[in-house]
Design an enzyme around this catalytic site. Structure first.
Site, PDB file in Angstrom:
ATOM      1  N   LYS A 150       0.854  -1.181   0.000  1.00 57.14           N
ATOM      2  CA  LYS A 150       0.000   0.000   0.000  1.00 57.14           C
ATOM      3  C   LYS A 150       0.894   1.237   0.000  1.00 57.14           C
ATOM      4  O   LYS A 150       1.992   1.219   0.578  1.00 57.14           O
ATOM      5  CB  LYS A 150      -0.873  -0.030   1.255  1.00 57.14           C
ATOM      6  CG  LYS A 150      -1.906   1.084   1.376  1.00 57.14           C
ATOM      7  CD  LYS A 150      -2.672   0.894   2.677  1.00 57.14           C
ATOM      8  CE  LYS A 150      -3.798   1.904   2.831  1.00 57.14           C
ATOM      9  NZ  LYS A 150      -4.519   1.689   4.122  1.00 57.14           N
TER      10      LYS A 150
ATOM     11  N   SER B 293      -9.316   1.434   3.072  1.00 56.42           N
ATOM     12  CA  SER B 293      -8.418   2.272   2.291  1.00 56.42           C
ATOM     13  C   SER B 293      -7.321   1.505   1.557  1.00 56.42           C
ATOM     14  O   SER B 293      -6.640   2.078   0.700  1.00 56.42           O
ATOM     15  CB  SER B 293      -7.765   3.318   3.205  1.00 56.42           C
ATOM     16  OG  SER B 293      -6.957   2.722   4.203  1.00 56.42           O
TER      17      SER B 293
ATOM     18  N   SER C  54      -9.529  -0.963   7.091  1.00 54.35           N
ATOM     19  CA  SER C  54      -8.848  -0.727   5.816  1.00 54.35           C
ATOM     20  C   SER C  54      -8.128  -1.912   5.193  1.00 54.35           C
ATOM     21  O   SER C  54      -7.745  -1.838   4.038  1.00 54.35           O
ATOM     22  CB  SER C  54      -7.867   0.438   5.968  1.00 54.35           C
ATOM     23  OG  SER C  54      -8.568   1.633   6.195  1.00 54.35           O
TER      24      SER C  54
END
Length: 574
Positions: free
Chosen positions: A136, A220, A244
């Site tokens: 990420k 996310s 997330s």
């Protein structure tokens, strides 16, 4: 202060173009191919594979544990494996818009070095030797941007205080992965602010769901989930402060582990409002397999991250705990002895009723484990909406000042979805913050007391809880109204595994016209359900244990998966 030399729109456009230019010409898709992709409902499986070739497909179809075994046995080289995943990630990004950064050349050089070391020494560099791992866009990698979706950090690394650190900083967990033999090759998309259950920002736009492009990939860690759905990665790192890593896993038909904060290192990881430390974000793992979750957790803990990061609890991977819980069931998922597992099931949080696909998913798991001989009881804890409210107040305690500081670097605006939620306002005062802390501690205590009370008549406390990740399958963009199913668990700091269960099916998951919503939020969510649009959207559910019970919940998840396989219920698990 960083002063932009061009408009934020121009900077974002140049960054997008630069990313595409880093993709080798032979991996670039034609305008016809791209147009075809836009018209597809489902980009996974046969559609993406037609751009990859048989050799690449054979490699990316393997699980992470299979790949490290193949490399260590010299059946595959690190270069072959890395090239396969770089190509797949390149194609995935072109059809799904899921990457912020690509550094394929750096990855292939690393893989070649690993192959050379293997040839010279006759042994691997570590348990992750040659395995590509995606990240990420919060994790720093040397010579690579970390924008976290903010235009103002293009060309640098979000969070650094000294410009000399740009492209020289490395997250501790990044260093650990490299020491274990991993190959890093891309960074995945995330939403502006991180605090959003979809993936949209001004840098690349929106990342949709590869299984059904009418739906969101979640957030996310949404780009991570989307990339793995397309097999452009089979193992990666995300973060979780409100769901997330769990939301993208559930929405994309993959697995995730949300550890308790401080189990893995967050040192030198970019973050939103890093000074909010009362309820911390945690590094989490996403994978296309259960085995991948354990592989990465076990490997990283072997580096003793607590020695370098004082925030990490000194707790190695506890094999004895994993063995003890795994031994509670036979290979077919049935109890191995006198004491079966006891699971709670949260059918609804009593604020927002889950859509029909989620309720069916809960029934699939319950029928499987109950059919295998394990105990299942209803779970009615303190209202999770209360926990969600406390947690959300902490996330907004700074009045969105950190968010606006990042936006002001380039002059970019908040995306439309977030303009109301993150208007600049006065920060919470100290006394209010302290009172909120006490409310959080009280909620934790009440939830723990409820958990302990489940011993009931049989004297056995619930081992784990099965609950929705969200009140819907992978969501229609703009219609994610209720996050209490995940946020309350962040307030509790519990350990969670998400498993894929099924997909929304318009023929089966019909609208229950007799249901009467209990409040306005419930009504909004219920009326948002459209069986035709949701058809094919993945349904994942979370298995929840208490703090620092990662080994336990991984073992229980394995038992649940075994029971589902025996019952022929698991439709999309790999």
């Amino acid at each position: 202060m960083r002063v932009p030399l061009a408009s934020w729109e121009a900077l974002a456009a140049a960054k997008r173009a630069n990313t595409l230019e880093k993709i080798p010409v032979e991996w670039r898709l034609s305008p016809t191919d791209l147009a075809e992709a836009k018209e597809q409902r489902d980009l996974t499986g046969p559609f993406i594979r037609k751009f990859l070739g048989a050799n690449v497909t054979s490699i990316i179809s393997k699980d992470s544990t299979q790949l490290v075994e193949d490399i260590s046995a010299a059946r595959l080289t690190a270069v072959q494996v890395t090239s396969a995943f770089c190509k797949t990630a390149a194609v995935a990004h072109q059809i799904n818009n899921c990457l912020h950064e690509v550094f394929f050349d750096q990855a292939l050089d690393r893989a070649a070095w690993l192959d050379d070391q293997f040839a010279k020494k006759g042994s691997t560099t570590g348990p992750l030797h040659g395995l590509p791992i995606s990240l990420k866009d919060q994790f720093h990698v040397k010579d690579v941007d970390t924008t976290m979706g903010y235009i103002g950090w293009i060309g640098s690394n979000l969070g650094i205080s000294d410009p000399e650190q740009a492209h020289n900083i490395e997250s501790q967990i990044t260093t650990e992965l490299l020491s274990l033999g991993a190959v890093l090759y891309c960074k995945t998309s995330l939403p502006q602010t991180l605090l959003f259950g979809e993936t949209k920002n001004n840098l690349i736009g929106e990342t949709l769901n590869p299984h059904n492009q009418n739906l969101s990939c979640g957030g996310s860690s949404g780009g991570e989930g989307a990339l793995q759905a397309l097999r452009g990665s089979i193992l990666g790192l995300g973060t979780d402060i409100g769901g997330s890593v769990r939301i993208p896993a559930a929405f994309n038909g993959i697995y995730s582990l949300k550890p308790t904060p401080e189990r893995l290192s967050y040192r030198c990881v970019a973050n939103n409002n890093p000074g909010q430390n009362t309820y911390r974000s945690t590094v989490g793992i996403l994978s296309t397999s259960m085995q991948g979750l354990e592989l990465l957790l076990r490997a990283d803990l072997s580096t003793k991250p607590w020695i370098r990061d004082p925030a990490v609890v000194p707790m190695p991977f506890r094999d004895e705990v994993a063995r003890d819980w795994e031994s509670r069931a036979k290979p077919d998922g049935t109890p191995n002895g006198a004491t079966p597992l006891k699971s709670g099931v949260l059918w609804t949080d009593r604020t927002v009723q889950p859509h029909p696909p989620i309720t069916r998913g809960l029934n699939i798991i319950v029928d499987a484990i109950r059919g295998a001989g394990h105990k299942v009881v209803d779970w009615n804890p303190p209202f999770q909406a209360i926990g969600r409210g406390i947690h959300l107040a902490f996330l907004g305690a700074d009045g969105a000042h950190d968010i606006h500081t990042q936006l002001n670097l380039s002059g970019e605006p908040l995306i439309p979805d977030l303009q109301d939620a993150f208007k600049l306002r006065d920060p919470m005062n100290l006394l209010e913050y302290q009172d909120l802390t006490l409310q959080g501690l009280q909620y934790e205590a009440e939830y723990s007391d409820y958990w302990n009370s489940t011993a009931g008549e049989d004297g056995q406390v619930v081992d784990a809880v099965i609950m929705p990740v969200a009140p819907h399958a992978a969501v229609i963009p703009g219609m994610y109204y209720h996050t209490a199913y995940t946020e309350a668990i962040n307030l509790l700091n519990y350990s969670v595994v998400v498993i894929p269960v099924t997909k929304a099916n318009k023929e089966v998951d019909v609208i229950d016209s007799s249901y009467q919503p209990s409040n306005e939020l419930d009504r909004k969510n219920w009326e948002a359900y459209d069986p035709e649009i949701y058809h094919g959207g993945p349904v994942g559910l979370q298995l929840v244990a208490r703090k620092f019970e990662e080994e336990k919940i991984l073992a229980i998840a394995k038992i649940v998966m075994c029971a589902m396989r025996v019952s022929n219920f698991n439709e999309i698990a790999t």
